[in-house]
Design an enzyme around this catalytic site. Sequence first.
Site, short mmCIF file in Angstrom:
data_model
loop_
_atom_site.label_atom_id
_atom_site.label_comp_id
_atom_site.label_asym_id
_atom_site.label_seq_id
_atom_site.Cartn_x
_atom_site.Cartn_y
_atom_site.Cartn_z
N ALA A 139 0.84 -1.20 0.00
CA ALA A 139 0.00 0.00 0.00
C ALA A 139 0.88 1.26 0.00
O ALA A 139 1.96 1.26 0.59
CB ALA A 139 -0.92 0.00 1.22
N PRO A 140 0.43 2.29 -0.71
CA PRO A 140 -0.86 2.44 -1.39
C PRO A 140 -0.91 1.90 -2.82
O PRO A 140 -1.94 1.96 -3.45
CB PRO A 140 -1.08 3.95 -1.38
CG PRO A 140 0.30 4.51 -1.44
CD PRO A 140 1.16 3.58 -0.63
N GLY A 141 0.22 1.40 -3.36
CA GLY A 141 0.19 0.79 -4.67
C GLY A 141 1.17 1.35 -5.67
O GLY A 141 1.22 0.88 -6.81
N LYS B 193 4.53 1.18 -5.92
CA LYS B 193 5.54 0.24 -6.39
C LYS B 193 4.90 -0.93 -7.11
O LYS B 193 5.47 -1.47 -8.07
CB LYS B 193 6.40 -0.21 -5.21
CG LYS B 193 7.23 0.94 -4.64
CD LYS B 193 8.01 0.56 -3.41
CE LYS B 193 8.80 1.77 -2.91
NZ LYS B 193 7.92 2.87 -2.42
N ASP C 116 -0.53 -11.32 6.94
CA ASP C 116 0.72 -11.13 7.65
C ASP C 116 1.80 -11.94 6.95
O ASP C 116 1.51 -13.02 6.42
CB ASP C 116 0.57 -11.58 9.11
CG ASP C 116 1.79 -11.24 9.93
OD1 ASP C 116 1.87 -10.11 10.43
OD2 ASP C 116 2.69 -12.11 10.06
N ASP D 79 9.31 -3.07 0.61
CA ASP D 79 9.46 -1.67 1.02
C ASP D 79 8.90 -1.58 2.44
O ASP D 79 7.75 -1.24 2.65
CB ASP D 79 8.71 -0.75 0.06
CG ASP D 79 8.94 0.71 0.37
OD1 ASP D 79 10.10 1.09 0.60
OD2 ASP D 79 7.96 1.47 0.41
N CYS E 204 12.00 4.27 3.11
CA CYS E 204 12.03 5.71 2.84
C CYS E 204 12.69 6.41 4.02
O CYS E 204 12.22 7.43 4.51
CB CYS E 204 10.62 6.25 2.56
SG CYS E 204 9.44 6.03 3.91
#
Length: 408
Positions: free
Chosen positions: A118-120, A122, A171, A187, A240
């Site tokens: 999320a949010p999409g 990548k 999970d 990520d 990030c």
Amino acid sequence: MTMTVGNDDYMTEEFRKLLADSVGRDKAEIAIKALSGEPSVSIRLNPAKLTECPFPDAENVPWSPYGYILKERPSFTLDPLFHAGCYYVQDTSAMFPGHVARRFMDRPGMSVLDLCAAPGGKSTDLAASLRERFGDNFTLLANEVVRARYNILRSNLETWGDNRTGVVSRDPSAFGNAPLFDMIVADVPCSGEGMFRKDQKAIEDWSLETVEFCAARSRRILSDIWPTLVPGGILIYSTCTFNHFENDDTVEWIASELGADIIPPEDFPPAILTRCGQVLLPGFVPGEGQYVAALKKHGEADGIRRGDPLKIFRAEMPDHVGHDGKTVGQDGRAVTTGTDRWSPEAPHVNVDRRTALQYLHGDALKLPDAPIGLITICYEGHPLGAAKNLGTRCNNLYPKAKRIRMDV
């Protein structure tokens, strides 16, 4: 604590020291000054739908064949092309994991997991690259464990529209031990130093304790998902954030504890080489920053992947309307009305921008020249969704959850 553009006083001494320890004092000073500036605006095209940037005077992103930096921020909400999935709004730095992943997209039939998707951004980047290289001959599974974020992910991937991409909410420990994926893009959740320029809460939440917690969580996540990566498979690890605890130290831990070789990064300025990977820093790039490293799991790739994840997890996933608009599914834009079943193959009706925005707003339309019955509303040839034309009026079937709320 309030961040003021042009003022870096909000940076704590702990953060300044850790950044200097991680990337060097000179680079840290440049990054800290840049974090007080204005963020850039960028988009990434969906090459299955759009091949030219719709915004004038945009600059190419050096590490993305689909990325563009815009001169100013338009109202994306009022652009029908955005709602049609023709492009995705994404920071330039967040496009760098896709650049690294493309180095290892080396054979048709690849199965890829975007673990924390999320949010999409990548996921859509990966889908575009895999499709351009392999056509329909790939599998991409996008996963998000947090349910609210999963709903956003699902909506964004439905809008993007690729029928070789599935969406689940699990999970990492719930994927089992079977080797399923040739590549995993992770990520991972992090302390968010790359969000400081955009998110006040990221600044307020940052501490050394948060950094240590995030590093430990990343190691747990990778330990849980590791059995599903085939021997010889590729892990793209990214954050990030900029500190060595969550980045190089964690990559070295993955290599030594889980069993992998760290792949030497390519020298791709303005990315800065670190011990194990590459980091994009504000002040050196227009975006918010990103760390990326690649590892190869020990063992030989011998074709032991245990099936197609899109089939294995089929019961959990919504169907998709494909990039060609012909694969029908109940994806939030597919609509059942009484005994009628709309699909994107229903007659296409092109409308102007004003009518497209009225449609996206949920307004009733009048389309006297359109075919009677279920139709597909399009803008510049790109499907937006369903409507039912009754002749005297046209019932708007665009999903309520996706409708524009601002005045159009």
